[in-house]
Motif scaffolding. Structure first.
Motif, mmCIF file in Angstrom:
data_model
loop_
_atom_site.group_PDB
_atom_site.id
_atom_site.type_symbol
_atom_site.label_atom_id
_atom_site.label_comp_id
_atom_site.label_asym_id
_atom_site.label_seq_id
_atom_site.Cartn_x
_atom_site.Cartn_y
_atom_site.Cartn_z
ATOM 1 N N ILE A 28 -13.196 -4.948 10.941
ATOM 2 C CA ILE A 28 -12.242 -4.025 11.557
ATOM 3 C C ILE A 28 -12.374 -4.076 13.076
ATOM 4 C CG2 ILE A 28 -11.610 -1.592 11.810
ATOM 5 C CD1 ILE A 28 -12.541 -1.167 8.929
ATOM 6 N N VAL A 29 -13.609 -4.035 13.541
ATOM 7 C CA VAL A 29 -13.851 -4.043 14.982
ATOM 8 C C VAL A 29 -13.326 -5.344 15.592
ATOM 9 C CG1 VAL A 29 -15.609 -3.982 16.787
ATOM 10 C CG2 VAL A 29 -15.854 -2.529 14.750
ATOM 11 N N ILE A 73 -7.804 -6.493 8.313
ATOM 12 C CA ILE A 73 -7.402 -5.181 7.794
ATOM 13 C C ILE A 73 -6.104 -5.278 7.008
ATOM 14 C CG2 ILE A 73 -6.692 -2.850 8.405
ATOM 15 C CD1 ILE A 73 -8.216 -2.990 10.932
ATOM 16 N N GLU A 74 -5.154 -6.025 7.558
ATOM 17 C CA GLU A 74 -3.811 -5.980 6.986
ATOM 18 C C GLU A 74 -3.722 -6.641 5.610
ATOM 19 O OE1 GLU A 74 -4.602 -7.512 9.801
ATOM 20 O OE2 GLU A 74 -3.539 -9.407 10.061
ATOM 21 N N ARG A 96 0.818 -1.220 0.000
ATOM 22 C CA ARG A 96 0.000 0.000 0.000
ATOM 23 C C ARG A 96 0.848 1.264 0.000
ATOM 24 N NH1 ARG A 96 -4.339 -2.670 3.877
ATOM 25 N NH2 ARG A 96 -3.067 -1.832 5.556
ATOM 26 N N VAL A 126 -11.826 -5.090 -0.064
ATOM 27 C CA VAL A 126 -12.766 -4.447 0.867
ATOM 28 C C VAL A 126 -12.840 -5.268 2.153
ATOM 29 C CG1 VAL A 126 -14.219 -3.476 -0.970
ATOM 30 C CG2 VAL A 126 -14.760 -5.719 -0.015
ATOM 31 N N CYS A 146 -9.640 -5.529 15.787
ATOM 32 C CA CYS A 146 -9.118 -4.648 16.832
ATOM 33 C C CYS A 146 -9.264 -5.290 18.209
ATOM 34 C CB CYS A 146 -9.807 -3.300 16.778
ATOM 35 S SG CYS A 146 -9.041 -2.073 17.857
ATOM 36 N N PHE A 147 -10.410 -5.940 18.462
ATOM 37 C CA PHE A 147 -10.585 -6.666 19.725
ATOM 38 C C PHE A 147 -9.442 -7.658 19.941
ATOM 39 C CE2 PHE A 147 -15.376 -5.963 19.742
ATOM 40 C CZ PHE A 147 -15.310 -5.091 20.802
ATOM 41 N N MET A 201 -6.471 -7.653 18.635
ATOM 42 C CA MET A 201 -5.208 -6.974 18.897
ATOM 43 C C MET A 201 -5.175 -6.435 20.323
ATOM 44 S SD MET A 201 -4.205 -5.111 15.302
ATOM 45 C CE MET A 201 -5.812 -4.774 14.568
ATOM 46 N N LEU A 228 -19.460 -2.306 3.917
ATOM 47 C CA LEU A 228 -18.224 -2.781 3.300
ATOM 48 C C LEU A 228 -17.394 -1.547 2.996
ATOM 49 C CD1 LEU A 228 -19.215 -5.583 0.775
ATOM 50 C CD2 LEU A 228 -17.404 -5.735 2.465
ATOM 51 N N VAL A 229 -16.196 -1.483 3.534
ATOM 52 C CA VAL A 229 -15.369 -0.290 3.319
ATOM 53 C C VAL A 229 -14.060 -0.646 2.625
ATOM 54 C CG1 VAL A 229 -16.348 0.954 5.289
ATOM 55 C CG2 VAL A 229 -14.285 -0.445 5.593
ATOM 56 N N THR A 230 -13.434 0.366 2.105
ATOM 57 C CA THR A 230 -12.183 0.218 1.355
ATOM 58 C C THR A 230 -11.301 1.412 1.694
ATOM 59 O OG1 THR A 230 -11.351 -0.264 -0.874
ATOM 60 C CG2 THR A 230 -12.994 1.468 -0.721
ATOM 61 N N PRO A 231 -9.988 1.277 1.624
ATOM 62 C CA PRO A 231 -9.141 2.421 1.977
ATOM 63 C C PRO A 231 -9.419 3.620 1.067
ATOM 64 C CG PRO A 231 -7.818 0.427 1.907
ATOM 65 C CD PRO A 231 -9.167 0.079 1.354
ATOM 66 N N LYS A 232 -9.255 4.807 1.635
ATOM 67 C CA LYS A 232 -9.452 6.068 0.903
ATOM 68 C C LYS A 232 -8.707 6.082 -0.435
ATOM 69 C CE LYS A 232 -7.089 9.793 2.338
ATOM 70 N NZ LYS A 232 -6.433 10.770 1.433
ATOM 71 N N ALA A 236 -17.033 -3.338 8.150
ATOM 72 C CA ALA A 236 -16.770 -2.574 9.360
ATOM 73 C C ALA A 236 -16.635 -3.531 10.551
ATOM 74 C CB ALA A 236 -17.891 -1.572 9.605
#
Lengths: 333, 333, 333, 333
Positions: free
Chosen positions: A244-245, A194-195, A75, A238, A248-249, A251, A294-298, A241
């Protein structure tokens, strides 16, 4: 994408590598699944095979061959790293063809799945626009084609909302008319981590099945349906959301566990839950309000363009002996 | 485009209307060809039919039905004129379907021919991106489709240089899988007259034949090949430099003839030549140096977008009873 | 473009080379204009200077320096030729800067004139999107910039119809705020000759004047207005239909003259006319019906992209010592 | 975007509405901040004013006027809702101009901030491409402009990485040359809440300050710098991964609290933390591995296009008396 499709994402991953990691959590050894790993300065290549029904059941992936390139730095828009990834991809793809017995003159049809109007789903169509197409030369002037090339054709079938026809049906029709010896299908995937978004490329020989990829495929693109081997190239572009959550939990748990012995009370109820249970909870909380997007990096436009070029360059070098890593860039935009 | 294809343009036109005008030069009456004309404030609609082999030979067009909309003001980017053209087109297309016996529930496949990377050849793909696609609703939830719609699917097969496969073969494959009752194929044409570029739309039921359109098709898209009727929509979007020169000669001759009685010496040798002979001369002079370019107006991006929207809106209204001229704009971008 | 602007194209050319050729017709020698020519395998480079008022009057171009690259093969999409043109352009541009006294650390503002929505007018904006921009590094961390770079900024001011503001005013405002030492302005031109369209690049130091280029500029981009030297890079990308006709007449005359001694009667009245008179006639005949279109080759998308990349690569190598012909491609898309 | 900029997002929001909500948590009443709310079938309009220094300190927003449109359904691609939002936006913008004393003939400069190559940052440039630009008519033929229009110009200054010049400097230069009476600046924002992404539009008269928006602005676009009032239109189009996680924690807490009385042990340590503290923790965990990405919904292309058209249509109706909600669509693509 229908709710039905979304459900499927929550319980499965399109990456065999991830499936194996999940299955191995807690230290389990999985018979029937073998893997070797190669590291080259920021590029990790894992060659994995699911050898029997036992292994298949254990990790929830079909019997077959899987190769994964993981490049955390992808990236960063680093063109020399991109060139190295492209070269590795070409070599791995060539080895993959040999391993599954695809002859070096076998005719290829490259299929770019996905919606060209939705940037994170446009990876397949972008690859198709950039690969070296040669089939028509073999058809129109077979005696004039230079040595070192094979017949390659390429199409982007579009998605159901644009064409009104299942992409599987469109491809089957084209296969019957143009008679390739094998299919290479490129598809954007939803990631479980995410990674992995825009950093991971998977090659597999198990075809593409309903519910995989971002788009809402209802019929598969498999050897059974198409009559010729299907090699799938998948890239997670993608994530939900909720993914991601949940990431994070996990991690957080690791973070706290390294700092304290009294892990029981750190994340309260969440500590007690299994990963899938926790993900289910997160989804239950986010979904009702329509927040489990569903999200994607900016920077999606740049990432998709970069990876599309890597795969197109790699395919050109892998499919044509006359194209190699030193001149490969000349064959893409 | 090969030299072979270019040759063909010099001796024929894709527009039946032009073919008839050329054949009638000098006052000839052509039996077997009938035409009626309707004028509405800047829009001329000609309904032409080639009724028998005699007529077909005389004008060099196949037996069949042809409707032409001529709108000289269409290059002026006038949105109220565009709306009127779209409404007329919709009505004419609906009548055309009735005339050739296409039932109002018959399943349509819209095919956008041409190269989406070459703006003047991108008309077909632009139409495909803007039509209302419904086939998948009929397939997936047939009982839930509102009345007033028919199943419509749409594809852009690309061109040989992009896919390596004849567009005719791609379409045939898709037809066999998706089984439409008729095909509507949109294609950009080369014009024989400056004034027709981006101002004329032809509907015909004789299919699309090799050498027609801008792209280099080697196989046709016809009822014979596809097994279902093919309605072609053609719009001239480019012209040869030699066409411009030849058009200008003719205008000059008329200009001078109206000013002098001694016409013999005005344009010297050129006065003596027949139109085809003169065109041949112009092409002989321009071609060797690569100057007989196919050209398109500078504003090509806007023109193609405008006409693409007119045709897409018109098709939506003509194909679906529930869509009419008052709400048609809502169905395109 | 207003009728007024169109008129101006009929009596003048934006290329000094063409102006000189026209003035020399009939064998005239023009004092005050000197030129040297260099040929390298399909690339002709002419370095021309208008030294005094006499020369300026004779060819209708301002006193100043002009360098022209003519590459008839440039429309053939040959990437090795493109690389050679880019390298030559870079070298010529660097010599040009030296000749007119622009210091190697002087700050450059690259201005891409034209309308990004009109492909043949989008050359300037495409160059701007592909040049290496460095000014902000010098502003934000002056001590960290590697040697071999100079401060370069780049803007596309848009056209009057998009912004409502003269591009000259926009540039002047930006110049006053960002204080470059010189301006490089890229503009698409209308050609007087079919063969120059998308094959010729002119560098000059006389600025850009109202009525030049394709767009309708009403105020100039000149050293007088901007307060710093303005180097213009111009490429013919469109031509009038009347230009094509007139070019063809001339080729016809030459063609017939080589075949017969009785030249007087070949093209009748046209033989008697001077070039400008004949062009005026052609325009009188085509214009009333709106047929004197500005046209561009069908492949305009590809041509503009190719030349845009050549100029961007060339500017990167010419403006930055650290970028040379071996690594120049890495700095453009 | 530099790490510095990212930091700033963590402690502040660009939306006054959110800032007020955060400050009011726990039931605080904030003197010096007043707000009224209007609901119309899925559209909530909040008119908020920060009246004095006390209010400004309390919510961390400058003294000034703020209007927010919240439309949770805006991501559903519903064209009739879009039309209603556009009409409301137009009315609110017109009232806003009156409230802050902008005269109905005052000259407007519309500024589209952001990077046109990064879809979620391209909102401003998309608005600029779709607004009705009239300034040049007033300049070139002042007596021929129909009543009901005011002079409007529009520019997209680009971002530092593309131009090498601060957008603030580019705008200042253009303002000095073109002398508008006020500026309307459109900018994409980072959101503090999933539900606001592409559903919320804020109008304010406090200008645009460094660190706001997605891009890395280092200098503001304010009345102080520009010399004329600056009205900012902001839309959240991206969010940090950490924002999603933090939002989810909060929703979880509420979810569990409604189910149990023993809230203390539910989320363990997290229950004890304040929102900012918890966000800080999440960021500490995600950032080191580069996982605190700025993300945007998968359908970003469509969302940005839709909202861009809403704002452009709304501005056209608000700025020109002759354009109203019944004909507004005709003025945008």
């Amino acid at each position: 994408m229908s709710d039905l499709d979304l459900k499927q994402f929550s319980v499965r991953t399109d990456l065999a590598l991830e499936a194996k990691e999940i299955a191995e959590k807690g230290g389990a050894v999985i018979p029937g699944v073998s893997a070797t790993t190669l590291d080259d300065n920021g590029i990790r290549i894992t060659t994995l095979s699911v050898d029997n029904e036992h292994g298949s059941q254990a990790i929830g992936k079909m019997i077959g061959n899987y190769v994964t390139l993981e490049v955390p730095g992808l990236r960063k828009h680093d063109s020399s790293l991109q060139d190295r990834v492209s070269t590795h991809f070409a070599k791995q793809f060539e080895l993959f063809l040999q391993r599954i017995g695809v002859h070096q003159n076998a005719k290829a049809l490259i299929v770019g799945l996905g919606n060209w109007n939705v940037t994170p789903d446009a990876l397949g169509p972008i690859v198709v626009e950039n690969v070296l197409v040669t089939r028509h030369y073999f058809e129109l002037m077979p005696n004039d084609v230079a040595p070192g090339y094979r017949p390659v054709s390429a199409v982007s079938p579009g998605v159901l909302g644009i064409t009104g026809i299942e992409s599987s049906d469109i491809i089957k029709g084209i296969v019957e008319q143009s008679m390739p010896d094998f299919i290479v299908a490129i598809d954007a995937l939803a990631s479980k981590a995410i990674e992995r978004v825009n950093t991971t490329i998977q090659i597999s020989d198990t075809g593409i099945h309903p519910g995989s990829g971002i788009g809402n495929k209802r019929r598969g693109i498999t050897e059974e349906i198409m009559g010729v081997p299907v090699i799938a190239i998948g890239v997670p572009t993608v994530m939900f959301a909720s993914t991601i959550v949940n990431n994070c939990f996990e991690m957080m748990q690791k973070h706290f566990q390294s700092q304290t012995s009294n892990t029981g009370q750190i994340l309260g109820l969440l500590d007690q839950m299994e990963e899938n249970e926790r993900l289910e909870l997160v989804r239950e909380i986010l979904s009702p309000m329509g927040h489990d997007l569903l999200v994607t990096p900016k920077e999606v436009d740049e990432f998709i363009e970069d990876i599309g070029n890597i795969i197109a360059s790699g395919l050109n070098a892998a499919l044509h002996q006359a194209v190699d890593s030193t001149n490969v860039a000349a064959y893409t935009h």
